[in-house]
Every structure is written in structure tokens, then in C-alpha cells.
Scaffold this motif. Structure first.
Motif, PDB file in Angstrom:
ATOM      1  N   PHE A 304       7.869   4.423  -1.601  1.00 50.04           N
ATOM      2  CA  PHE A 304       6.457   3.106  -2.264  1.00 50.04           C
ATOM      3  C   PHE A 304       7.346   1.141  -1.837  1.00 50.04           C
ATOM      4  N   LEU A 305       6.738   0.679  -0.872  1.00 55.86           N
ATOM      5  CA  LEU A 305       7.528  -1.146  -0.451  1.00 55.86           C
ATOM      6  C   LEU A 305       7.275  -1.729  -1.768  1.00 55.86           C
ATOM      7  N   ASN A 306       8.858  -2.165  -2.137  1.00 61.07           N
ATOM      8  CA  ASN A 306       7.854  -3.395  -2.576  1.00 61.07           C
ATOM      9  C   ASN A 306       7.337  -4.272  -2.345  1.00 61.07           C
ATOM     10  N   TYR A 307       7.383  -5.680  -3.097  1.00 59.83           N
ATOM     11  CA  TYR A 307       5.676  -6.194  -3.266  1.00 59.83           C
ATOM     12  C   TYR A 307       5.804  -7.610  -2.477  1.00 59.83           C
ATOM     13  N   TRP A 308       6.723  -7.903  -2.051  1.00 60.88           N
ATOM     14  CA  TRP A 308       7.151  -9.829  -1.610  1.00 60.88           C
ATOM     15  C   TRP A 308       6.732  -9.841   0.364  1.00 60.88           C
ATOM     16  N   TRP A 309       5.617  -8.637   0.289  1.00 56.69           N
ATOM     17  CA  TRP A 309       5.662  -8.729   2.303  1.00 56.69           C
ATOM     18  C   TRP A 309       4.016  -9.465   2.266  1.00 56.69           C
ATOM     19  N   GLY A 335       3.512  -1.352  -1.938  1.00 54.91           N
ATOM     20  CA  GLY A 335       3.060  -1.843  -3.287  1.00 54.91           C
ATOM     21  C   GLY A 335       2.602  -3.260  -4.013  1.00 54.91           C
ATOM     22  N   VAL A 336       1.968  -3.076  -4.716  1.00 55.99           N
ATOM     23  CA  VAL A 336       1.117  -3.860  -5.574  1.00 55.99           C
ATOM     24  C   VAL A 336       1.132  -4.243  -7.074  1.00 55.99           C
ATOM     25  N   ALA A 364      -0.255   1.710  -3.319  1.00 54.93           N
ATOM     26  CA  ALA A 364       0.831   1.999  -4.660  1.00 54.93           C
ATOM     27  C   ALA A 364       0.170   0.747  -5.082  1.00 54.93           C
ATOM     28  N   THR A 365       0.065   1.481  -6.539  1.00 56.14           N
ATOM     29  CA  THR A 365       0.217  -0.321  -7.298  1.00 56.14           C
ATOM     30  C   THR A 365       1.037   0.365  -8.658  1.00 56.14           C
ATOM     31  N   LEU A 366       1.401  -0.260  -9.122  1.00 51.46           N
ATOM     32  CA  LEU A 366       2.178  -0.089 -10.893  1.00 51.46           C
ATOM     33  C   LEU A 366       1.327  -0.624 -11.362  1.00 51.46           C
ATOM     34  N   GLY A 367       1.679  -0.137 -12.373  1.00 53.25           N
ATOM     35  CA  GLY A 367       1.030  -0.950 -13.921  1.00 53.25           C
ATOM     36  C   GLY A 367      -0.206  -1.301 -13.954  1.00 53.25           C
ATOM     37  N   ALA A 368      -1.393  -0.229 -13.491  1.00 52.94           N
ATOM     38  CA  ALA A 368      -2.842  -0.403 -13.402  1.00 52.94           C
ATOM     39  C   ALA A 368      -3.359  -0.609 -14.900  1.00 52.94           C
ATOM     40  N   ASP A 369      -2.886   0.936 -15.375  1.00 52.03           N
ATOM     41  CA  ASP A 369      -3.588   0.866 -16.826  1.00 52.03           C
ATOM     42  C   ASP A 369      -3.410  -0.814 -17.744  1.00 52.03           C
TER      43      ASP A 369
END
Length: 894
Positions: A304-309, A335-336, A364-369
Motif C-alpha cells: 500500500f503506497l503512501n499518498y504523496w504520489w 494509496g488514497v 487502495a483507500t483508507l477511510g472510505a467509510d
């Protein structure tokens, strides 16, 4: 990525949090919301309602399902279903590569800390409804470890005031695992280490090898996953430093997990060369060795790549992965940060599109809830339509599921991820049940007025939400109809009739001005000579339209085949059932299953059609046999709770069991155990019905219950002297039996059990020589004369505590290094130097305390510099019950 140790419905409040985003001095907009509080009123947690807990490395190594509270009631039992192969021609966007995977790392039900139930009586929980775009769902949350008293949690306190231990290992909710598996998606637990969120818990505790060089913790993680029925773990390693000498061990540990048959995803947070915390934001030689190692071969399954791409980083990531033999669309996840940025993402997923316009890497997403957790009215039933619209926007780009997002707006995950399906074979059935409701319907009649939430019995969601085609499509809208108590979005004006079976039906409403096709399900269904489709539907508007099945066959994916549906006479509640013979298409494969709608001579201005059941059968009899072994496990009448059990049949034969009490729906589950709260029946009949994969129902297994001839409510009280007195309301007759049984089992699988036979007319019995270890027990009074046995639960008195082992402290001169107690039952450790308590720093910058507090003292604080090399040093261990034990670590010397 590391967030504060908050509950599932907890989100970032207006506080500074050490996340991967803030660590890089980026200033993200903070999501404004608060912890979700425990449910109250009728939805409040039952006294004995099973709930999940977290695990530290210590409790993990000691894990045994026989001693793990409620473990047997918290298992996911649906096996991972196989998905159909790619069929781009029937995708909404045929150009999307079907192999591009998606991982959703998010909260599950959104429960408070002690309320991770597989199901409960609450409609407004978060229930994920887009499995068709998800290959793995990893539960992101924090759960207290076992034994933390529930009164340790003050819901009104600010989030840094959670003074108890959260597990570094957290399991997915079994209801979510069952739903994921039904749809062919993996379910993952999480392993999370940081410098703050889990106190002194450290990755190093997992890396201890046995004499043979193996990892006991890896074996335990596998044992836990296999027992509870999920597929692997997401590893979020965010301590500031993995010791350089530990990096190789960590890699071997990941390989050991995969060797146990687990799926492992690694977070982009560690430099493989130095072990330092590093957010690389692309796939490079600095993080790739945790996935594909030149010396060890394949390790973790994905990253899961970190977000600052940006576009270049993702382009380079895909190229580097390919050079290593790693498939970037399946193993390298861009990552999103969904929870923080929501619909205003600063990192555009269009940057993951190559020159051909197709995704280069997985997503991959974190926190789509956040669609639920960050909504002000998230726990209010009459605002759930807004939650549904928010989630539909996240996944499809628009809240209505029609059209496309405006330029510059969030495009929706379906723009990048092709829809999948696990609807295969030659049978399929749906009642359009989303997994919660404001009532429950059976055969068109309301069988319960209680609201409920149970994603474990959710039907396969409609694949396209929504996909309407044709000249008459523009005036139509689609919604789930939860009945007259449901508050719809303002755009809807249909007659809310509820479900035919379950909690919801599918309502198509609006102006039908011409021919229209509603595409419902992507499938891979074989048609045989006996294939038939049964459709149960209602037309509340009274304007009959010409209905047809709209099929896309694999042999000709550009053509939609229309098979007429002959209307039948309305039955109960206006529902009618039509059967369509598909034998003319034997040998074909149905790739898309939908519905055709055609008005008569004139448009229908106020058209409404509710779909209640859609089922494909293959002519064979798939009706399950009546369940066996149905029994009352525990009737806890003093708290209005009931535990039931039966023999579990294979999932290929039974997909669900429905439980009824005197005709009223209690709930459903695919399991061999069921918990009901709010059960106030005094005498009657319980029924258990098995449901087959084609929607057919077995004959019920029936048992009676009668509490009117029993002992009445039962209570139990334990004393410090080792006695337990069990009392009940009504005098018993000769032959009655009172049993006291410990809830856990010993290593041989035996429960501690004592049986007494009270005399005629007795209303109590006292057990002597009972344990005094604080363990849980069940006391049962089994009367004679036909009454049903009644039980109560309690805990033995707790007078026992072990001492803190002297070997757990390294003491030399003025240097003292402590390790956490490995005991299951401890709360604080007070260390005295010459009778003066030593202060220890706590997490979340809460200052020093005069003792080590389980879960809240920092790892660094466990290394202490004493004032003297000759001082007396003692350690006093205290458990949750207040028992204390002293250990002299060093006597004073002159």
C-alpha cells in the motif's frame, strides 16, 4: 496513515495527529466529527451480547479459542467464493483492465469500542454495499484487549482520555468477513504499530524465534485467521525505527505468514536498508524488498503506497514492479486518503492512468467509510438516505448513480476499477436485501417491526447502482425501499411498501415514457434445460407495464435478449410471482441479468415497480433438509437474552438460517449459533429455517420453550471466600438440577463444572470451593415438570494475582529497563525507588503518571535512569480487581 486509537466511527477531530500526511508537514483539512457513542435505548448493547476485542503480542501468543471470550460466537463461516473470470464486454467501461485490484481499508459497522457485534438491532450502522469494486476489505479500527472493564471507557471524555489498552492486532468483524466472502472478496485483519497509538507494544514482540528458528507469533496469527475465518492481514508498521538488525527477521516473518496460507499487504512506511520510518510514495528499491526480495524471493503479497504520489512516481512504480516480475495492477496499490480529503482529493487518481488511459497500478483507500462516520446525523435512522447518497457518489461519481461527475469533481472508484462478480454456477437468488432494515418481511407479510443490522446476511449487491438504458430511462429512478418508516431522499416520491422477503425491495419509479432496460447483475450463470427465473414483484401504481428479462449472453455480448414475463395475479400485499422458462437458451451463459420495462400505448407518468425476489433455478431440487440439533444453549431471562445452537450444514447446501419465535423474525445468520437480545417471550415455539442457494426454504426445525413452569429469573453472586450462590424466583420440584460451569475450557477441552441437586421448594443453591480467579461462569437451573432451563452469567470472585517476574526487569546500577507483564490480568505497575514512585510518560502527550498504565505508557518510558545505584527498587503489580503483588527488584545496599 497512523491515526489516533479511536473507535470505528471515530475520525480525525480538530487535533494534531501524527499521520503519514502530517508527518511530511502537509496541512490536510481535518475531518470534523466525533467518536460515535455507544448505542442507547432499545439498541443498547445486550448484557451478554458477544463482541470482539483486540490482541497484544502477549495475548496473541497465549491465544486459545477455548479460553478466548465469545470466540465461538464470533466466527465467520462463509468460505471465500470464487469470482468469475474477466468479461470486459459486459463491463460498464469495457476498456478498464479487470485485473486492476482495489483494497478498501476502512471501519466496518462503525461501532464504539465495546460494540463490535456481528449483528444487532440497529438500522443506522454503516453497511458497505459496493463489494463489486473491492478485492479485499481490511477493517481499520482499534479495539480494547480482552479483560478491559467496560467502565474504563468514558464516552463523554475527549479521545486522548482512553486510558486502556488497544490491541496491536485487530480482527475483521465476522459479519463483514461473511459478506466479503459471499462476494468473492478477501477479508483482512490489521496489525498496527506506532510510537503512540498502542503504547509500549512493539513489532519486536512478534519477531521472537523459537528453537527451530520459526516464529510462534506468525503461527498464532495464522491460527487466529483460520479459526475466525478471514484471509490475512494488513501490516501498518509505523514505529519510527525498525532496528537494522531486525529488518531481515521482519522479512522472514512476512514470508512465514504467507507460508501459512495468509494474504499479506505491507504499508509503504519502512526503509528496507535502514529500518527507519520512510514514506517513499512510490515503489522503489527502498520498499520493494518487503514484497519481492532478491535473496528471499516473494515476501508480502502487495504494498500500500503512501499518498504523496504523482504521475511520474506512479509511472515509475509500475515500471519498476514490472522489472521485478511484480504485477503492479495486482500488487502495487496507490494509496488514497479517503477519510481526510473525501470528495476533494489533492492527489488525482487520473495520475495512475498510463498513456493508454488505463490504470497502471492497483488502488487502495483508507477511510472510505467517511460517508457515514463523518456525517453529522450518521446514527439517525431518518438521515440514512444521505449516507447512501454519499457512498454512491464515492463509488460511482454521482449521488444518484446516473450520469457522470462534473469536471473537477470526484469521479468515483468505478472510473478506475472494473466491476466483479461471484454470481456463478447455475443458481442464483436475491431478495434485494442490503443487510439492514426498519422491519423484516416474510412472504410479503411483515414478520417483525424491529429495526436491525446484519451485513452477514446481505444479498449480493446490485452490480450497477444504477445503470438504466433506453429511450424511457431518463425519467426513471431506482432506490432501495425499506418500507413506510424509511425517510427517502427528497427526489423520490414512490409508495413505500417495504420488502417481500428481508428488509428491503428494489423500487423503480418515475415516468416511463418508452422502452427501458435496468441492468442489475453481472453474472456468469450457466443455462440448462431446466433453468427458470422466478420474479416476485409489485406494481403499486396500478399501471401495468410490459416486463421482460433483459439478458446479455456471453455468446453475443453486444445484444440484449428480451424474454417476456407473463403477469400473474397479485397475491398477498399486491405481490405477484411470474416464472420465466429459459430452456430455449440451454448451453448459453448469462453475463448480465436485468429487467426490461415497456409502457403500453401511452407513457406512464407515475410508474412504480418493486422487485422483491429474483431467482434463477436449474430445475434440480436444492431445498435444504430441515436443520438438525436445534436447541436452546442459554435462556438468560433476567436480561432478556437467548443463545441458540444447531448443526451447521455446508455452504453449498445452505446459505442462511432464519430464526423465528412464534412467527416473529428474530434474525438470520450462516453459523451454528445465534444470539438474540430483547427476547421477552414466556412460552411458545422457536423455529429454524434453512435457506438454499436458489432461495428455497427447508421445513422448519421446531422446539418449544416454557418459562412459566420454570424457576423464573436466575441470579448468581460470588464471594471472596470461594462460594457462588445461585438464586431463583420459584421453588423447584424434586429432580431439579443446578449447574455452575466456567465459560472457558482447560487444555483438554473440559470446562470446570459443578452440579448440585436442590431439595423440594428450594430457591437457592450455594457452590463451595469455587475458583477465585475472576473467570466467567454460567449458572443454569434445570427444573422438572416441562419447564425450560434458565441461566445467568457472572464472574467468580477475583483474589488472585501473580507477581511481576524479577527477570522481566533489567537492573544494573542506575539503569532500569522494564518489559510489560505477560500476564493476562494486570492493569498497572508501580515501581518504587526507596519507596518513591517513579514517573512514566504517557501517550498522546498526556504527561507523566506515577505508574506504568497498561496500554498508555510509552515504550521509551520503560527505560529509566535511577537516582542511585544502591537504592531499593520494588515493583507492585495491580490487576483490574485491585489485587496487588510486590516484587523486590533490588534491596538497598550501603
Amino acid at each position: 496513515m497512523a491515526r489516533p486509537v479511536l473507535g470505528r466511527r471515530s475520525v480525525l477531530a480538530a487535533v494534531t495527529v501524527a499521520t503519514a500526511l502530517t508527518a511530511a508537514c502537509v496541512s490536510p483539512p481535518m475531518a470534523m466529527a466525533s467518536d460515535t457513542l455507544p448505542w442507547e435505548g432499545k439498541s443498547a448493547k445486550g448484557v451478554n451480547q458477544p463482541y470482539q476485542h483486540g490482541y497484544s503480542a502477549t495475548t496473541l501468543l497465549d491465544w486459545d479459542p477455548r479460553t478466548d471470550t465469545d470466540a465461538g460466537r464470533l466466527r465467520a463461516r462463509i468460505p471465500l467464493q470464487k469470482r468469475a473470470g474477466a468479461d470486459p464486454a459486459t463491463q460498464r467501461n469495457p476498456d478498464l483492465p479487470a485485473e486492476t485490484q482495489n483494497l478498501t481499508l476502512a471501519g466496518d459497522y462503525g461501532n464504539a469500542f465495546f460494540e463490535s457485534h456481528p449483528y444487532t438491532n440497529e438500522f443506522s450502522q454503516y453497511l458497505f454495499n459496493y463489494w463489486q469494486y473491492t478485492d479485499a476489505y481490511a477493517s481499520w479500527h482499534g479495539m480494547p484487549t480482552e479483560g478491559v472493564p467496560e467502565d474504563s471507557y468514558d464516552p463523554s471524555a475527549e479521545w486522548t482520555q482512553r486510558w486502556f489498552e488497544f490491541g496491536s492486532v485487530n480482527l475483521p468483524n465476522p459479519g463483514y468477513t461473511n459478506a466479503a466472502h459471499r462476494n468473492g472478496a478477501r477479508s483482512l485483519g490489521t496489525v498496527f504499530f506506532s510510537d503512540n497509538d498502542r503504547g509500549p507494544q512493539s513489532y519486536s514482540e512478534l519477531l521472537v524465534r523459537d528453537k527451530k528458528g520459526g516464529f510462534p507469533a506468525a503461527r498464532k496469527l495464522a491460527e487466529v485467521a483460520h479459526y475466525f475465518g478471514f484471509d490475512g492481514y494488513f501490516f501498518n508498521q509505523e514505529q519510527s525505527q525498525v532496528a537494522p538488525e531486525d529488518v531481515d527477521d521482519y522479512m522472514d516473518f512476512l514470508a512465514a505468514l504467507r507460508a501459512e496460507g495468509l494474504y499479506v499487504q505491507w504499508y509503504d512506511s519502512v526503509d528496507a536498508g535502514t529500518g527507519k520510518k520512510l514514506y517513499e510514495n512510490e515503489f522503489t528499491s527502498r520498499n520493494a524488498p518487503f514484497i519481492q526480495n532478491s535473496e528471499r524471493g516473494p515476501l508480502a503479497d502487495s504494498i500500500f503506497l503512501n499518498y504523496w504520489w504523482n504521475h511520474k512516481k506512479l509511472t515509475d512504480s509500475a515500471a519498476y514492479a514490472t522489472s521485478l516480475g511484480v504485477n503492479p495492477r495486482r500488487q502495487v496499490f496507490a494509496g488514497v486518503e479517503a477519510g481526510t480529503y473525501q470528495f476533494d482529493q489533492p492527489y488525482d487518481l487520473a495520475d495512475d492512468l498510463g498513456d493508454d488511459g488505463k490504470p497502471m497500478n492497483a488502488i487502495a483507500t483508507l477511510g472510505a467509510d467517511f460517508v457515514h462516520s463523518d456525517y453529522k446525523h450518521k446514527t439517525e435512522d431518518d438521515h440514512q438516505s444521505t449516507v447512501f447518497d454519499r457512498e454512491r457518489r464515492w463509488w460511482t461519481g454521482t449521488s444518484t448513480g446516473t450520469g457522470s461527475a462534473a469536471d473537477g469533481q470526484w469521479k468515483g472508484m468505478s472510473t478506475y476499477i472494473a466491476e466483479r462478480t461471484a454470481i456463478t454456477g447455475s443458481t442464483f437468488a436475491t431478495t434485494f436485501n442490503t443487510g439492514h432494515g426498519l422491519g423484516y418481511w416474510r412472504d410479503g407479510a411483515r414478520a417483525s417491526d424491529r429495526e436491525w443490522g446484519n451485513i452477514g446476511i446481505q444479498d449480493t449487491p446490485v452490480t450497477w447502482q444504477w445503470w438504466l438504458q433506453g429511450a424511457g430511462a431518463d425519467g426513471l429512478q431506482v432506490d432501495y425501499d425499506y418500507g413506510p418508516d424509511y425517510v427517502t431522499a427528497d427526489r423520490f416520491h414512490y409508495d413505500q411498501i417495504g420488502a417481500y422477503e428481508g428488509g428491503s425491495s428494489l423500487a423503480v419509479s418515475g415516468k416511463l415514457s418508452g422502452d427501458a432496460v435496468l441492468r442489475l447483475y453481472k453474472t456468469d450463470l450457466k443455462v440448462v434445460d431446466g433453468s427458470k427465473v422466478k420474479l416476485t414483484y409489485a406494481e403499486p401504481s396500478g399501471d401495468d407495464a410490459d416486463l421482460s428479462l433483459a439478458l446479455v449472453l456471453k455468446s453475443d455480448p453486444k445484444k440484449t435478449v428480451r424474454v417476456p414475463i407473463k403477469a400473474s395475479k397479485p397475491a398477498r400485499g399486491g405481490w405477484r410471482t411470474a416464472t420465466v422458462d429459459l430452456s430455449d437458451y440451454a448451453g448459453e451463459t448469462v453475463s448480465t441479468l436485468g429487467l426490461g420495462l415497456t409502457p403500453g400505448a401511452d407513457p406512464i407518468d407515475h410508474f412504480q415497480l418493486n422487485l422483491g425476489v429474483l431467482a434463477l433455478s436449474d430445475g434440480a431440487d436444492h431445498t435444504p433438509a430441515a436443520p438438525t440439533g436445534f436447541h436452546i444453549d442459554q435462556a438468560l431471562t433476567s436480561t432478556d437474552e437467548l443463545n441458540l445452537g444447531w448443526h451447521l450444514d455446508d455452504y453449498k447446501d445452505v446459505v442462511r438460517y432464519d430464526v423465528y419465535a412464534d412467527g416473529k423474525y428474530l434474525g438470520g445468520v450462516y453459523d451454528d449459533t445465534f444470539y438474540a437480545k430483547g427476547f421477552t417471550g414466556t412460552h411458545g415455539r422457536l423455529q429454524l429455517v434453512a435457506v438454499g442457494k436458489d432461495g428455497s426454504k427447508s421445513k422448519p426445525a421446531t422446539i418449544g420453550y416454557d418459562f412459566t413452569h420454570g424457576p423464573g429469573d436466575v441470579s448468581a453472586k460470588a464471594s471472596m471466600e470461594g462460594t457462588v450462590t445461585v438464586s431463583w424466583d420459584e421453588p423447584v420440584s424434586p429432580g431439579a438440577v443446578v449447574t455452575l460451569a466456567a465459560e472457558d475450557e482447560d487444555q483438554a477441552g473440559h470446562r470446570r463444572r459443578i452440579v448440585l441437586h436442590p431439595g423440594r421448594g428450594e430457591t437457592s443453591a450455594t457452590f463451595r470451593n469455587a475458583p477465585v480467579d475472576g473467570g466467567a461462569f454460567v449458572a443454569t437451573v434445570n427444573p422438572t415438570g416441562g419447564g425450560t432451563a434458565v441461566a445467568t452469567t457472572g464472574t467468580f470472585a477475583d483474589t488472585e494475582i501473580e507477581t511481576y517476574p524479577k527477570s522481566a526487569a533489567e537492573l544494573s546500577g542506575t539503569s532500569l529497563t522494564l518489559t510489560q507483564p505477560t500476564l493476562a490480568d494486570w492493569h498497572t505497575l508501580t515501581v518504587y525507588e526507596n519507596d518513591k514512585p517513579i514517573p512514566f510518560d504517557t501517550t498522546y502527550s498526556q504527561g507523566e503518571r506515577d505508574r506504568v498504565i497498561r496500554g498508555r505508557t510509552t515504550l521509551e518510558a520503560l527505560s529509566v535512569t535511577l537516582t542511585s545505584a544502591n537504592s531499593k527498587v520494588t515493583a507492585v503489580l495491580e490487576d483490574y480487581a485491585g489485587n496487588q503483588a510486590e516484587t523486590v527488584l533490588r534491596e538497598a545496599t550501603d
